[in-house]
Design an enzyme around this catalytic site. Structure first.
Site, short mmCIF file in Angstrom:
data_model
loop_
_atom_site.label_atom_id
_atom_site.label_comp_id
_atom_site.label_asym_id
_atom_site.label_seq_id
_atom_site.Cartn_x
_atom_site.Cartn_y
_atom_site.Cartn_z
CG ASP A 149 -1.92 1.14 1.20
OD1 ASP A 149 -3.05 0.90 0.75
OD2 ASP A 149 -1.56 2.26 1.61
CG ASN A 188 -4.63 11.40 -5.43
OD1 ASN A 188 -3.94 11.46 -6.45
ND2 ASN A 188 -5.24 10.29 -5.05
CG ASP A 241 -4.50 8.85 -12.14
OD1 ASP A 241 -4.80 8.32 -11.05
OD2 ASP A 241 -5.35 9.34 -12.92
CD GLU A 268 -4.41 4.17 -1.64
OE1 GLU A 268 -4.67 4.51 -0.48
OE2 GLU A 268 -5.23 4.29 -2.59
#
Length: 347
Positions: free
Chosen positions: A200, A208, A217, A243
C-alpha cells in the site's frame, strides 16, 4: 491464405485429388494414409482443414472424433466419396447410396460432402480450372476457419482488457481472484510453498490532495513499472485497487517472502519518482506478507486476509515497513525509516 490441410487417403485418392484441385499445392499439406495414422497428426498439428477419403475404414469415425473434442471441433472436415462411377445398368441404385453416405457423413460431423465422380464430370465440363467443386469447398472451409480465428483473437483481446488495469497495465483484481486459486492448486499439487505480498502506498491521499489526481495517477504508473521490472519472472503483480498492489510469490516460503518485501520497500523508497521536469516525489510503501498453510481454503481468502492484516499492522506501526508471519506466530517487523508525519486517517 496461410493454411494447413491434412489429406487422409491412399495414393490413388491423393493423385485424383491433386489432378482435380491443383491449387492445393499453395497450402501446407500433410498426408496420412489412413485414419489411424491421421489421429496423432491432428492432435499435434491441428490442421485447418481435413480432406477425408470416404471409403477408408473408420473415416467417418475420425470425423466424429474430431468434432466431439472442443479444442478440435473448429477444424473443417470435407468427406470425399471416391467410389468408382456405376455401370450404366446400375445408375438407378447409385443416387440412393449417395444420399445414404452423404447423410451418414453429415450426421457424423462432416462440414461438407463431395462426390469425386461428379466433381470430375463438373471439372471436365468447365472451361476454368478454378471452378473445381472440391476447391470451392476448400475455400469455403478456410474462410470459416479464418472467421473462427478472428473471433478467438477478438475474444482473447476482450479477455485481456477485462483482466487488465488500464492505468498501470498490470493485471487487475478480477485477474487476481482467478489466478490465486489456480496457483494455490498447483502449489499443493507439487508440494511447493506459495506466499502473498500486499503493498500500500503510504500517504497516497496527500499526493492527490497536494498535486492533483493526474500526478497521483502518474505516481501509480511509475510504481507499477518499478515493480514489474524488479520482480522475478515467475512472480505475478496485480493492482488490487486504489493504491494497493498484491503480488503472488510462487515457490516462496514466509522468510523469503519477507526478504522480497523488504527489498521492494527499499526499491520504492531509495530513489525518488520523476513525475515531470519540475517534480520528483519521495514515496514509501507498507507491506504485509503471508504464506500458504494447510488450513487455508482453496480460493485463498484466508491467505489474503492474513496478508492484509499484516499490511494493516505495518501501517499502524508507522508505515514504510514490512510485517510478515502467520496469524498464529508473532509477526516479524522491520522498519525502513521514519516517514514524514501525516494525519492518521490517511493511507
Amino acid at each position: 491464405m496461410d493454411a494447413s490441410i491434412l489429406i487422409v487417403g491412399d495414393h490413388e485418392f491423393l493423385a485424383s485429388l491433386s489432378a482435380l484441385t491443383p491449387d492445393l499445392a499453395a497450402f501446407t499439406l500433410e498426408v496420412a494414409p489412413n485414419p489411424h495414422e491421421a489421429t496423432p497428426l491432428i492432435q499435434a498439428q491441428q490442421p485447418d482443414l481435413l480432406i477425408i477419403q470416404a471409403t477408408q475404414p473408420g473415416s467417418l469415425d475420425l470425423c466424429q472424433r474430431v468434432k466431439t473434442q472442443s479444442h478440435l471441433a473448429w477444424i473443417y472436415c470435407v468427406v470425399v466419396d471416391d467410389r468408382q462411377p456405376p455401370a450404366p445398368n446400375e445408375l438407378g441404385d447409385r443416387p440412393q447410396d449417395d444420399a445414404h453416405l452423404e447423410t451418414s457423413a453429415l450426421m457424423m460431423g462432416a462440414d461438407a460432402y463431395v462426390d469425386l465422380w461428379r466433381a470430375e464430370l463438373q471439372n471436365k465440363s468447365s472451361e476454368k480450372s478454378d471452378q473445381s467443386l472440391i476447391g470451392a469447398h476448400v475455400q469455403a472451409g478456410l474462410r470459416r476457419v479464418q472467421n473462427h480465428r478472428e473471433l478467438i483473437r477478438t475474444n482473447d483481446i476482450l479477455s485481456a482488457i477485462a483482466l487488465s488495469d488500464p492505468l498501470t497495465e498490470l493485471n487487475n483484481r478480477r485477474a487476481f481472484e482467478w489466478e490465486l486459486p489456480r496457483q494455490i492448486h498447483n502449489a499443493r499439487l507439487r508440494g511447493m510453498p506459495i506466499s502473498l505480498l500486499m503493498l500500500d502506498v503510504d500517504f497516497f491521499k496527500s499526493i492527490n490532495d497536494t498535486y492533483g489526481h493526474l500526478v497521483g495517477d502518474r505516481a501509480l504508473q511509475l510504481i507499477a513499472s518499478r515493480l514489474r521490472h524488479n520482480l522475478r519472472f515467475y512472480d505475478t503483480p496485480f493492482r488490487y485497487g486504489g493504491e494497493e498492489f498484491v503480488i503472488i510469490l510462487s515457490d516462496t516460503g514466509n522468510q523469503e517472502a519477507e526478504a522480497i518485501a523488504n527489498r521492494i520497500c527499499r526499491l520504492i523508497s531509495d530513489q525518488p519518482f520523476v513525475i515531470d521536469d519540475s517534480l520528483d516525489l519521495n514515496i514509501t510503501i507498507s507491506a504485509g506478507t503471508a504464506s500458504l498453510v494447510v488450513q487455508d481454503d482453496a480460493r485463498g481468502i484466508s491467505l489474503l486476509r492474513r496478508a492484509d492484516q499484516n499490511l494493516l499492522r505495518a501501517k499502524a506501526l508507522g508505515r514504510n515497513r514490512v510485517v510478515g508471519g502467520q496469524e498464529s506466530d508473532a509477526p516479524g517487523e522491520s522498519g525502513l525509516g521514519n516517514p514524514d508525519p501525516s494525519p492518521a486517517h490517511e493511507s
